[in-house]
Write an enzyme that holds these catalytic residues in place. Structure first.
Site, short mmCIF file in Angstrom:
data_model
loop_
_atom_site.label_atom_id
_atom_site.label_comp_id
_atom_site.label_asym_id
_atom_site.label_seq_id
_atom_site.Cartn_x
_atom_site.Cartn_y
_atom_site.Cartn_z
N LYS A 45 0.85 -1.20 0.00
CA LYS A 45 0.00 0.00 0.00
C LYS A 45 0.88 1.25 0.00
O LYS A 45 1.92 1.28 0.68
CB LYS A 45 -0.90 -0.03 1.25
CG LYS A 45 -1.91 1.10 1.30
CD LYS A 45 -2.84 0.93 2.49
CE LYS A 45 -3.92 2.00 2.52
NZ LYS A 45 -4.85 1.87 3.66
N SER B 213 -9.69 1.80 2.51
CA SER B 213 -8.84 2.53 1.61
C SER B 213 -7.78 1.70 0.90
O SER B 213 -7.20 2.20 -0.07
CB SER B 213 -8.15 3.66 2.39
OG SER B 213 -7.29 3.12 3.38
N SER C 248 -9.86 -0.49 6.60
CA SER C 248 -9.18 -0.46 5.31
C SER C 248 -8.47 -1.70 4.82
O SER C 248 -8.09 -1.75 3.65
CB SER C 248 -8.20 0.71 5.29
OG SER C 248 -8.93 1.89 5.12
#
Ligand code: GLN
Length: 483
Positions: free
Chosen positions: A79, A154, A178
């Site tokens: 990420k 996210s 997330s």
């Protein structure tokens, strides 16, 4: 089976037996990225040179007959809020568009010691604020199961990359949902470890008392494996505990005879899609068949978790994001009138609407006169919620419910309606508020417009009892074999 479709534990066996090389798996993943990422949009940066160089090193070690580490030579995606030294780290924000990390995050250091291969950095909601990845300043990631829908957020880029076999596994980060919610939307496994289990050093801070890095994988064995390798103390993060890390992979064959499973009543009430809750109830029946003791539990404070989160999180966001001032990091408006103008115009141009909304909400909640009414009260509620969970874990080994109230929603459907977007987190924020570990794993599909959309089953455990969560989740995953 194509090499990019393998899990990490399968890849390890193949590499050891010299059935294929790390370079071959890495190239298979890079080819898949080239082939499908134009339509999925999971990556912000592809680090192909780095990946091929790391793969070559792993192959040389294998050729010299050195003992292979479990994640050695296996390509993963990271990420874009986790620092890899020398690589871009944008947090999908304009303000960090050209920022390069000057050091490795704690988890990256651990993975590097393992000999892992880094394919690139994945798209996310800007600074991890959102539930659909639509708040990225760069692109919209699509759900591999239906390109007209969001991948969740996210960590939507990481979940979509795993689901479309562009990598073997990925890392995400979970402040309120997330890792778990995008895993649920994309039909893969995502785990948020206990707060303090995994180092947050080098994870770009969103809300420091809630943030935790976690694995996103294709199956439970990989979750256990990756979690084991990224967990453990880090002198650079004082909130990361000194406890030794159990071998989570050992928990997989234990079975769940007499394990006490609490089904949270409030997780099946208003706002939860009927087909989603039916699938989760079906999964619970399976756990019963496998020997677990199932009872319903009520956690009346559940309804306060979301409002509590949406005060504490923005308060911490407003403090953490003060550092993006146009001077120390990233984008700077050069032609400013004076210093204040540098701050104001760099932030106005560099930060997106959702991030600015949260900074304003957080600043308000912390301001004199409102602090007691909002922030202080939310902290007290947080303690109450945490105590409610602590009490319940005296009688139960795990708690269970859906991960998200609905399957993946349409792109654009919630972007103009922040409150509906925030509601996506209603079943996941409690684990961050209390700090407990929680996992989402696939438990079936619902049909929408002729497309099959995955649904996630959420299992939560007591603090630092990740092995119990993994044990129950893998028993469910392997249920067919138990017949
Ligand atoms: N969806 C949640 C939010 O927008 C959680 C984000 C996260 O876990 N990083 O705050």
């Amino acid at each position: 089976m194509k090499l990019n479709e393998l899990t990490a534990h399968q890849a390890y066996i193949g590499l050891r037996k010299k059935e294929f090389s790390s370079t071959e798996i890495t190239k298979a993943c890079l080819d898949q990225i080239k082939k499908v990422d134009k339509k999925i949009g999971a990556f912000v940066t592809v680090t192909d040179d780095l990946a091929l160089e790391q793969a070559k090193i792993a192959d040389e070690k294998i050729a010299q007959g050195e003992e292979l580490k479990p994640l050695e030579g296996i390509p993963c995606a990271i990420k874009d809020n986790i620092l890899i030294e020398g690589e871009r780290c944008t947090c999908s924000s304009k303000i960090l568009e050209n920022y390069r990390a000057t050091y490795n995050a704690g988890v990256i250091k651990k993975l590097k010691e393992q000999g892992a291969v880094f394919l690139g950095k994945t798209n996310m909601d800007e600074f991890a604020m959102g539930s659909s990845t639509e708040h990225s300043a760069f692109k919209k990631t699509k759900n591999p199961h239906d390109l007209t829908r969001v991948p969740g957020g996210s960590s939507g880029g990481s979940a979509a990359a795993v689901a479309s076999n562009m990598c073997i596994y990925a890392l995400g980060a979970d402040t309120g949902s997330s890792v778990r919610q995008p895993a649920a939307f994309c039909g893969v496994v995502g785990m948020k470890p206990t707060y303090g289990r995994v180092s947050r050093y080098g994870l770009v801070a969103m809300a420091s008392s809630l943030d935790q890095i976690g694995p996103i994988t294709k199956d439970m064995e990989d979750t256990a494996l990756v979690l084991r390798e990224i967990s453990g103390p880090d002198a650079k993060d004082s909130t990361c505990v000194q406890y030794s890390v159990p071998d989570y992979t050992e928990a997989i064959p234990w079975g769940i005879e007499n394990i006490r499973v609490g089904v949270i009543k409030e997780y099946f009430e208003e706002g939860v899609d009927k087909e989603v809750s039916d699938l989760v109830k079906k999964a619970i029946k399976e756990l019963k068949r496998l020997g677990a003791k199932i009872s319903e539990v009520s956690l009346p404070h559940t309804m306060y978790a979301l409002p509590c989160y949406y005060i504490i999180m923005p308060a911490e966001v407003s403090a953490n994001l003060a550092r993006y001032d146009g001077i120390r990091y990233g984008y700077s408006k050069v032609k400013a009138k004076n210093l204040l103008d540098v701050y104001l115009s760099s932030r106005a141009k560099g930060l997106g609407d959702e991030v600015r909304r949260r900074i304003m909400l957080g600043t308000f909640a912390l301001s004199t006169g409102y602090y007691e009414a909002y922030y202080d009260k939310a902290q007290r509620v947080r303690t109450k919620i945490k105590r409610e969970y602590d009490d319940i874990f005296r009688d139960f080994d795990v708690l269970i419910g859906p991960t998200a109230p609905t399957p993946a929603f349409k792109l654009g459907e919630r972007i103009k309606d922040p409150l509906t977007m925030y509601m996506s987190d209603v079943l996941t924020v409690s684990a961050n508020i209390s700090g407990m570990p929680a996992i989402s794993l696939p438990c079936g599909f619902v049909k929408r417009e002729n497309k099959k959309l995955p649904v996630g089953l959420q299992i939560m455990g007591d603090h630092f009892k990740e092995e119990m969560v993994i044990r129950v989740a893998s028993s469910y995953e392997l249920r067919e074999r138990a017949e």
